[in-house]
Design a protein around this motif. Sequence first.
Motif, PDB file in Angstrom:
ATOM      1  N   ALA A 101       0.830  -1.208   0.000  1.00 55.99           N
ATOM      2  CA  ALA A 101       0.000   0.000   0.000  1.00 55.99           C
ATOM      3  C   ALA A 101       0.863   1.255   0.000  1.00 55.99           C
ATOM      4  O   ALA A 101       0.531   2.250  -0.656  1.00 55.99           O
ATOM      5  N   PHE A 102       1.993   1.227   0.720  1.00 56.60           N
ATOM      6  CA  PHE A 102       2.919   2.364   0.715  1.00 56.60           C
ATOM      7  C   PHE A 102       3.467   2.622  -0.680  1.00 56.60           C
ATOM      8  O   PHE A 102       3.520   3.761  -1.152  1.00 56.60           O
ATOM      9  N   MET A 114       2.223   1.767  -3.620  1.00 55.85           N
ATOM     10  CA  MET A 114       1.179   2.245  -4.531  1.00 55.85           C
ATOM     11  C   MET A 114       0.835   3.706  -4.241  1.00 55.85           C
ATOM     12  O   MET A 114       0.603   4.497  -5.161  1.00 55.85           O
ATOM     13  N   PHE A 115       0.798   4.080  -2.959  1.00 52.11           N
ATOM     14  CA  PHE A 115       0.513   5.474  -2.599  1.00 52.11           C
ATOM     15  C   PHE A 115       1.619   6.390  -3.104  1.00 52.11           C
ATOM     16  O   PHE A 115       1.358   7.464  -3.661  1.00 52.11           O
ATOM     17  N   GLN A 116       2.865   5.989  -2.887  1.00 49.00           N
ATOM     18  CA  GLN A 116       4.005   6.806  -3.306  1.00 49.00           C
ATOM     19  C   GLN A 116       4.057   6.967  -4.815  1.00 49.00           C
ATOM     20  O   GLN A 116       4.464   8.016  -5.316  1.00 49.00           O
ATOM     21  N   GLU A 117       3.649   5.954  -5.542  1.00 52.25           N
ATOM     22  CA  GLU A 117       3.660   6.040  -7.000  1.00 52.25           C
ATOM     23  C   GLU A 117       2.664   7.081  -7.492  1.00 52.25           C
ATOM     24  O   GLU A 117       2.917   7.791  -8.466  1.00 52.25           O
ATOM     25  N   LYS A 118       1.528   7.211  -6.802  1.00 47.82           N
ATOM     26  CA  LYS A 118       0.482   8.141  -7.241  1.00 47.82           C
ATOM     27  C   LYS A 118       0.649   9.542  -6.657  1.00 47.82           C
ATOM     28  O   LYS A 118       0.469  10.536  -7.343  1.00 47.82           O
ATOM     29  N   PHE A 119       0.996   9.604  -5.356  1.00 48.18           N
ATOM     30  CA  PHE A 119       0.949  10.892  -4.660  1.00 48.18           C
ATOM     31  C   PHE A 119       2.280  11.324  -4.069  1.00 48.18           C
ATOM     32  O   PHE A 119       2.370  12.400  -3.492  1.00 48.18           O
ATOM     33  N   GLY A 120       3.322  10.510  -4.180  1.00 46.36           N
ATOM     34  CA  GLY A 120       4.579  10.855  -3.536  1.00 46.36           C
ATOM     35  C   GLY A 120       4.599  10.377  -2.094  1.00 46.36           C
ATOM     36  O   GLY A 120       3.774   9.575  -1.661  1.00 46.36           O
ATOM     37  N   ARG A 121       5.532  10.907  -1.354  1.00 48.63           N
ATOM     38  CA  ARG A 121       5.751  10.475   0.026  1.00 48.63           C
ATOM     39  C   ARG A 121       4.507  10.693   0.893  1.00 48.63           C
ATOM     40  O   ARG A 121       3.843  11.723   0.805  1.00 48.63           O
ATOM     41  N   MET A 122       4.207   9.710   1.730  1.00 43.82           N
ATOM     42  CA  MET A 122       3.081   9.835   2.646  1.00 43.82           C
ATOM     43  C   MET A 122       3.532  10.597   3.893  1.00 43.82           C
ATOM     44  O   MET A 122       4.432  10.141   4.616  1.00 43.82           O
ATOM     45  N   GLU A 123       2.916  11.748   4.134  1.00 43.80           N
ATOM     46  CA  GLU A 123       3.241  12.560   5.293  1.00 43.80           C
ATOM     47  C   GLU A 123       2.035  12.585   6.229  1.00 43.80           C
ATOM     48  O   GLU A 123       1.022  13.213   5.928  1.00 43.80           O
ATOM     49  N   PRO A 124       2.114  11.903   7.363  1.00 44.81           N
ATOM     50  CA  PRO A 124       0.959  11.816   8.257  1.00 44.81           C
ATOM     51  C   PRO A 124       0.721  13.129   9.002  1.00 44.81           C
ATOM     52  O   PRO A 124       1.630  13.962   9.157  1.00 44.81           O
ATOM     53  N   GLU A 129      -4.402   2.398   8.432  1.00 45.27           N
ATOM     54  CA  GLU A 129      -3.229   1.607   8.817  1.00 45.27           C
ATOM     55  C   GLU A 129      -1.937   2.181   8.250  1.00 45.27           C
ATOM     56  O   GLU A 129      -0.916   2.239   8.948  1.00 45.27           O
ATOM     57  N   CYS A 130      -1.972   2.589   6.990  1.00 45.96           N
ATOM     58  CA  CYS A 130      -0.761   3.131   6.362  1.00 45.96           C
ATOM     59  C   CYS A 130      -0.340   4.441   7.016  1.00 45.96           C
ATOM     60  O   CYS A 130       0.845   4.666   7.276  1.00 45.96           O
ATOM     61  N   GLU A 131      -1.309   5.311   7.264  1.00 48.12           N
ATOM     62  CA  GLU A 131      -0.978   6.599   7.883  1.00 48.12           C
ATOM     63  C   GLU A 131      -0.453   6.396   9.294  1.00 48.12           C
ATOM     64  O   GLU A 131       0.481   7.091   9.726  1.00 48.12           O
ATOM     65  N   TYR A 132      -1.034   5.441  10.031  1.00 47.11           N
ATOM     66  CA  TYR A 132      -0.537   5.173  11.375  1.00 47.11           C
ATOM     67  C   TYR A 132       0.882   4.619  11.329  1.00 47.11           C
ATOM     68  O   TYR A 132       1.735   4.988  12.166  1.00 47.11           O
ATOM     69  N   ALA A 133       1.161   3.735  10.374  1.00 49.59           N
ATOM     70  CA  ALA A 133       2.525   3.207  10.236  1.00 49.59           C
ATOM     71  C   ALA A 133       3.514   4.324   9.933  1.00 49.59           C
ATOM     72  O   ALA A 133       4.622   4.356  10.472  1.00 49.59           O
ATOM     73  N   ALA A 134       3.115   5.268   9.047  1.00 47.39           N
ATOM     74  CA  ALA A 134       3.980   6.411   8.749  1.00 47.39           C
ATOM     75  C   ALA A 134       4.170   7.293   9.979  1.00 47.39           C
ATOM     76  O   ALA A 134       5.258   7.838  10.206  1.00 47.39           O
ATOM     77  N   PRO A 145       8.276  -1.048  22.748  1.00 45.36           N
ATOM     78  CA  PRO A 145       6.851  -0.688  22.665  1.00 45.36           C
ATOM     79  C   PRO A 145       6.597   0.566  21.835  1.00 45.36           C
ATOM     80  O   PRO A 145       5.449   0.838  21.480  1.00 45.36           O
ATOM     81  N   PHE A 146       7.648   1.303  21.501  1.00 44.71           N
ATOM     82  CA  PHE A 146       7.515   2.503  20.682  1.00 44.71           C
ATOM     83  C   PHE A 146       8.209   2.319  19.336  1.00 44.71           C
ATOM     84  O   PHE A 146       8.714   3.276  18.737  1.00 44.71           O
ATOM     85  N   THR A 147       8.231   1.089  18.847  1.00 47.00           N
ATOM     86  CA  THR A 147       8.857   0.784  17.564  1.00 47.00           C
ATOM     87  C   THR A 147       8.083   1.397  16.395  1.00 47.00           C
ATOM     88  O   THR A 147       6.891   1.713  16.510  1.00 47.00           O
ATOM     89  N   SER A 148       8.757   1.542  15.279  1.00 45.30           N
ATOM     90  CA  SER A 148       8.056   1.903  14.046  1.00 45.30           C
ATOM     91  C   SER A 148       7.285   0.693  13.547  1.00 45.30           C
ATOM     92  O   SER A 148       7.733  -0.446  13.695  1.00 45.30           O
ATOM     93  N   GLU A 149       6.125   0.936  12.972  1.00 43.87           N
ATOM     94  CA  GLU A 149       5.330  -0.149  12.396  1.00 43.87           C
ATOM     95  C   GLU A 149       5.294  -0.077  10.879  1.00 43.87           C
ATOM     96  O   GLU A 149       4.488  -0.748  10.236  1.00 43.87           O
ATOM     97  N   LYS A 150       6.179   0.722  10.319  1.00 44.72           N
ATOM     98  CA  LYS A 150       6.295   0.778   8.860  1.00 44.72           C
ATOM     99  C   LYS A 150       7.276  -0.296   8.407  1.00 44.72           C
ATOM    100  O   LYS A 150       8.460  -0.256   8.740  1.00 44.72           O
TER     101      LYS A 150
END
Length: 634
Positions: free
Chosen positions: A369-370, A372-382, A413-418, A605-610
């Motif tokens: 999903a990341f 595909m999003f980056q291909e259409k809109f560029g970097r995901m900035e939450p 989910e994607c925005e939360y991972a970012a 417990p504060f790991t990245s989920e991306k």
Amino acid sequence: MNQSAGVHKKKPRIRNRQRNKINQVQQDHAESPDAPDAPFKSNGSQAATVIQSELPVGNHLPNGNPLLELLSRNGEVENPQEIDTIRLIQQLLRRKLLAKNSVVPSSENKPPTDQVKIVTQPKEIKSEEKKPKISTASVTPKTKTESKASVLSKEEEINDLLKCLGSKLPKGAGESPAAALFSNLGKLFSQAPPSDVESSDEEVEEYVEYIYKPRQYFMASLCNFCKSDLCAQNRIPCSRCGLSYYCSSGHMKDDQEHRQLCYALRQTVDRNGHEMFYKCGDFSDEQFRSYRIVCIRQVEKEMNRQLTATERELLLFPLICAESKCREHRFKRLSMCGGCGEVAFCKDKLEHRGKEHAKWCGSYQIFKAFIMFQEKFGRMEPSLPNKILRELPMTCSNTRQMMKKLNFNVTNECEYAALTQVSTGPLTAWFALKLCERLRNCEEMTLHLIGAEIEFEADMLQKWELFLLHITPTVKTLNVVFVGPELNPNNISFEQLKKIKCCRSCRKAQRTVNYHFENSLYHNYCGEASFLKPNLICFFNCGLYRSTGFALEDTWPETIQAALNLNCPIVVTSYTKYEAPLDMVQFINQSNRHLNVVMPPTVNPFTSEKPERNFISDNEAPFMFKNFYCFVVD
């Protein structure tokens, strides 16, 4: 016509204009004894007479005047002089707009449109293939305030307009709706536009914000040309190399970027005398990793250049049977996972559908999903929280609880991972200080980030304010020191990066975040005059166990000893469960004193989920995460 007979005077032509109709109406009212006088009285004002000759008066309101129509319809405009004043306001505003449109702006007042862009090369995927990095970066200068001259000119325009309106407005209008309209209009002109930044001559400056552009990735479940999902489509392998996949034969022909690599792959296969992944089921996990590196070297030799990170992924993560003892490569004999479409199994061997994939299928889908999003809109900035806590959130034990405390809820989910990718650095540092009981009664806090990389630790610098300063109310000054020999591969101006300011609330409370950039080895920085004594030292995803580091030398022993000599808490994180105990052993071996292990290697417990692709231990964990495991020593 005979001119000697005299001059014939031509009768003036009466055009069917609005002003002539108005004049006729005025004449009719003047002749009529019952006509009211109020609409045509000038009250001794010449301007009122001019307005009457140019605009419709009385109860004949124009269709294109919604304000007058609304007031008239509600019966709120009884005084015709108020109608004239409304028309005057509209006329003055119209003239002002026309005058502005007719003026050609000078080149000095035009805002700058050029953007300074810095291009970075993707990091080489070595035998470890550890950290997939970004390929390009852009630095955009931003101007915070306008120049003093432009502000003064706007104030003069507003003052002139208000003076003109003041001379025309009727006096003693009372509390009628029109009078309230004029009062609110004056307040609107006089108040400043809403802004988070207080304008002053001292704030007329520029700053640079570092924002990286993520590179392209290869996935067998995405069309190699348009990046559309192939799960619900007929997947077409490349007719030549068979390693890239498409949604249609047309996109296979249009994929010009793949041509050169495809030819080199075919040449390598012909030279070896067999398909690229023929009989790979005979290899152990470690042998298969080494074999894929050998394949990359062979293809690079054919192309006479190094492969890009995206090109290497065709060979590092091929679509073959997931069973390590099989690794079937023939596409027609494979069946794909219906969830992610990225993992394959043999069609006729149901036992090859391992249960291990179930816990990783969700990570595959988020990773896809990341891309595909980056291909259409560029970097995901939450979106980021801006709440400032008044008390330490000591009860928060993971990222979701901290976000809830900050009144911030992300459902995608994607925005939360970012978001976790942004917050993991400062929140992991906060967690380590909490474990060591170093958060209370601390007015100035200094963090040392060893082996820092600008794509991670220094990306979105405001995160250190939002996720550390805002949740530690006793801290007035936060110093973040980025140290590492690979900190600045693109020669970015650190002086400009340092100019990023805190939010308005922190500035009013005289709270600041100071950023320091040291492009050197840590043990060398400890001897410099600019050295700041730390409250916490962070080794984020450094891979201390590896024997080759900067410039292919093992510089970690000296760095670890220098960090231990400072007698302050140290937090070490790693990408995977596999690396954490190895880093711990390296740390203990280099120590010249007893270490107080506050927390052994544990899931952070504060790991990245991306998710990010893992090559070094892909048989155990196909994905890795920033700051996934950590241990703390004091």
